[in-house]
Design a protein around this motif. Structure first.
Motif, short mmCIF file in Angstrom:
data_model
loop_
_atom_site.label_atom_id
_atom_site.label_comp_id
_atom_site.label_asym_id
_atom_site.label_seq_id
_atom_site.Cartn_x
_atom_site.Cartn_y
_atom_site.Cartn_z
N GLN A 67 25.77 21.99 -11.49
CA GLN A 67 25.97 20.89 -10.65
C GLN A 67 25.36 21.00 -9.34
OE1 GLN A 67 30.63 19.99 -10.80
NE2 GLN A 67 29.76 20.75 -13.49
N LEU A 69 22.92 18.51 -6.75
CA LEU A 69 23.75 17.75 -5.73
C LEU A 69 22.75 18.23 -4.42
CD1 LEU A 69 27.41 19.28 -5.65
CD2 LEU A 69 26.65 16.38 -5.78
N HIS A 108 32.27 19.28 -4.38
CA HIS A 108 31.50 18.10 -4.63
C HIS A 108 31.66 16.83 -3.84
CE1 HIS A 108 29.70 17.33 -9.33
NE2 HIS A 108 30.60 18.19 -9.35
N TYR A 146 30.72 20.85 -0.49
CA TYR A 146 29.15 21.29 -0.94
C TYR A 146 29.34 22.91 -0.76
CZ TYR A 146 28.96 16.37 -0.94
OH TYR A 146 28.51 14.60 -1.15
N GLN A 157 19.85 15.90 -5.00
CA GLN A 157 20.82 14.72 -4.14
C GLN A 157 20.30 14.03 -2.63
OE1 GLN A 157 24.02 13.43 -5.75
NE2 GLN A 157 23.31 13.93 -8.13
N HIS A 175 21.73 16.86 -0.87
CA HIS A 175 23.30 17.32 -0.45
C HIS A 175 22.50 18.59 -0.04
CE1 HIS A 175 25.52 14.08 -0.68
NE2 HIS A 175 24.75 13.80 -2.22
N VAL A 221 23.90 22.61 -0.09
CA VAL A 221 25.07 23.15 -0.60
C VAL A 221 25.63 24.91 -0.05
CG1 VAL A 221 26.04 24.18 -3.18
CG2 VAL A 221 24.73 21.74 -2.79
#
Ligand SMILES: Cc1ncc(COP(=O)(O)O)c(C=O)c1O
Length: 393
Positions: free
Chosen positions: A24, A28, A343, A346, A31, A33, A35
């Motif tokens: 996951q 992210l 979520h 991050y 997309q 983000h 993390v």
């Protein structure tokens, strides 16, 4: 493939929940983000240059064939010297079996020692693969709940209280994953003597050796020639992907372990072994010691920060690069907590459920495998996350 073709024992092999979170996290990131990864048990430092260069040299010289099943004799000598010079332990080169990682060492040792109707005593929480290795032998793991009261470690008393006739071996890890806690030399000696008396075998996983911060490092090999010691180039030496480790075995087990190593692996990876010959050079050890000091700084920093945010950390971890924190004041489901944190903010961390069953819903593991700036960012994000997080039973 039809389900019926998958062996029943596979039902006992669970995946790492953190792999789900990692997948996951990757989504992210795709997309856009950013993390912060505090979930994976792998140092962020690159493999030291001298080790890389030695590997390149080995390839150029065509050192790409099998070695002996138990590894290069010259690497065993280096490891033996390392035990003597760093840890004051006399371990003869002949007792050292080079393996594909600590994973290979654990599988070899357990396979040689444990019958299908026997048990292996281990701590819960603990390194999850251990119970799966035991399951593969059609033997069973006897997982003993350990709490902050015993620094999340098995003790002499716990082993004595839980002893059963059909226990073949006791497996302990010091420093431990996921808790980073240690067993000191006095307790270790008591454990060794007890297991000797019970005619069992003790395996000590020392994969985090070298990453010990508040006290002198030692090896269980210095306390008894009867103990199996597991170690690896993965953690202190920053060589996770090279898949190289070793096993120290008592004299009478050298032959059967060699025989099984021939069958299971043929040989440990050759190029990695030539590379590892440079791991013990004084300049390389200086680099590795500096990395340990850096990890120690991060440990202090993250511990302080997490405590300020209200995380309950009742035992200061003395080694490895993990902090095991009680989050039960924030949630009754630490897996969901990790999921929400990833979520919403991050930051990726590992839920307790990956390490066993005992109070697993209350705990999470932080791996301080990022620099202090990143840790500060993580703390800021976790602080914001908590200020909006409603306790959900
Ligand atoms: C306690 C423990 N033992 C063994 C291993 C296996 O390590 P490797 O096979 O990379 O040497 C790990 C990996 O994280 C670990 O934490």
């Amino acid at each position: 493939m039809k389900q019926k073709h998958i062996a029943i024992r596979m039902q006992g092999i669970s995946p790492f929940h953190v792999m789900d979170l990692l997948a996951q996290a990757k989504q992210l990131e795709a997309q856009g983000h950013d993390v912060i990864h505090l979930e994976v048990g792998e140092p962020d430092f690159p493999t030291p240059e001298a080790i890389n260069l030695a590997a390149i040299e080995a390839i150029k010289k065509g050192k790409t064939k099998y070695t002996g099943a138990t590894g290069l004799p010259e690497l065993k000598v280096k490891i033996s010297e390392y035990y003597q010079s760093r840890l004051g332990a006399s371990v003869a080169a002949k007792n050292i079996i080079i393996t594909p990682g600590a994973s290979g060492a654990l599988q070899l040792a357990l396979s040689v020692l444990v019958n299908s109707n026997q048990k292996v005593l281990m701590a819960d929480p603990g390194y999850p693969c251990n119970r799966h290795f035991v399951r593969l032998l059609d033997a069973s793991a006897l997982s003993i709940p350990v709490s902050a009261d015993t620094d999340y470690q098995l003790t002499h008393d716990l082993i004595e209280q839980n002893w059963q006739q059909d226990i073949a071996a006791v497996l302990i890890a010091s420093p431990s994953n996921p808790t980073g806690t240690l067993i000191d030399a006095v307790e270790m000696q008591k454990i060794i003597d007890l297991i000797e008396k019970k005619k069992g075998i003790l395996l000590v996983d020392e994969i985090y050796q070298g990453l010990v911060y508040d006290q002198a490092d030692f090896s269980a090999a210095s306390l008894s020639p009867r103990v199996f010691v597991i170690n690896s180039f993965s953690k202190f030496f920053s060589m996770t992907g090279w898949r190289l480790g070793w096993l120290v075995v008592p004299d009478e087990f050298i032959e059967p372990v060699d025989r099984l190593a021939q069958n299971l692996f043929l040989a440990p990876p050759t190029i990695s072994q030539y590379a590892a010959l440079s791991a013990f050079d004084s300049n390389t050890l200086k680099v590795l010691d500096a990395q340990r000091d850096e990890l120690n700084k991060r440990r202090e920093f993250l511990l302080g920060g997490l405590k300020q945010l209200g995380f309950d950390i009742s035992v200061k971890p003395g080694g490895a690069f993990y902090i095991y924190a009680d989050v039960s004041k924030f949630t009754s489901d630490s897996f969901k907590f990790c999921n929400d944190l990833l979520h919403q903010s991050y930051v990726a961390i590992t839920p307790g459920v990956d390490f066993g069953e005992y109070k697993a819903n209350r705990y999470v593991r932080f791996a301080y495998t990022q620099n202090v700036e990143k840790l500060q960012m993580a703390l800021d994000r976790i602080g914001d996350f908590l200020s909006n997080y409603e306790y959900k039973p």
